[in-house]
Design an enzyme around this catalytic site. Structure first.
Site, mmCIF file in Angstrom:
data_model
loop_
_atom_site.group_PDB
_atom_site.id
_atom_site.type_symbol
_atom_site.label_atom_id
_atom_site.label_comp_id
_atom_site.label_asym_id
_atom_site.label_seq_id
_atom_site.Cartn_x
_atom_site.Cartn_y
_atom_site.Cartn_z
ATOM 1 N N CYS A 27 0.839 -1.206 0.000
ATOM 2 C CA CYS A 27 0.000 0.000 0.000
ATOM 3 C C CYS A 27 0.871 1.251 0.000
ATOM 4 C CB CYS A 27 -0.915 -0.043 1.224
ATOM 5 S SG CYS A 27 -1.745 1.508 1.596
ATOM 6 N N CYS A 30 0.081 3.701 2.749
ATOM 7 C CA CYS A 30 0.579 3.159 4.029
ATOM 8 C C CYS A 30 2.053 3.503 4.193
ATOM 9 C CB CYS A 30 0.385 1.646 4.090
ATOM 10 S SG CYS A 30 -1.338 1.103 3.986
#
Length: 105
Positions: A27, A30
């Site tokens: 991600c 993230c």
């Protein structure tokens, strides 16, 4: 910063304030959030637990908390969810999430 599993998660969040980051290695947002989380921990780690949950290895835990978007940040006070935000957030938002009346109750 703790990486928890389903087995020890409930115990960890049951007492005090916790900021939980549901994330995944793949991600991009993230990864962008990681330095923000690290800065938050360096400023508030003594009073607020900072916990990272890798949703790829802890799918059941992510499902239990209804995590559909990454990253998802959840604040718990004595085991009860008091706030949730999805996507990249600046440190000011993390501080607002954890600076609530429920925090001191």
């Amino acid at each position: 910063m703790s990486n928890l599993t389903k087995e020890n998660f409930e115990n960890m969040i049951s007492n005090g304030m916790s900021l939980v980051d549901f994330w995944a290695e793949w991600c991009g947002y993230c990864r962008m959030l990681t330095p923000v989380i690290e800065e938050f921990q360096s400023k508030h780690g003594g009073e607020i637990k900072v916990i990272k949950i890798n949703v790829d290895s802890e799918r059941e835990l992510a499902g239990l908390y209804g995590v559909n978007t990454l990253p998802t940040l959840v604040v718990f006070k004595d085991g009860e969810e008091i706030d949730r935000k999805m996507g990249f957030q600046p440190i000011e938002v993390l501080e607002e999430m954890t600076d609530r009346p429920e925090r001191n109750a």
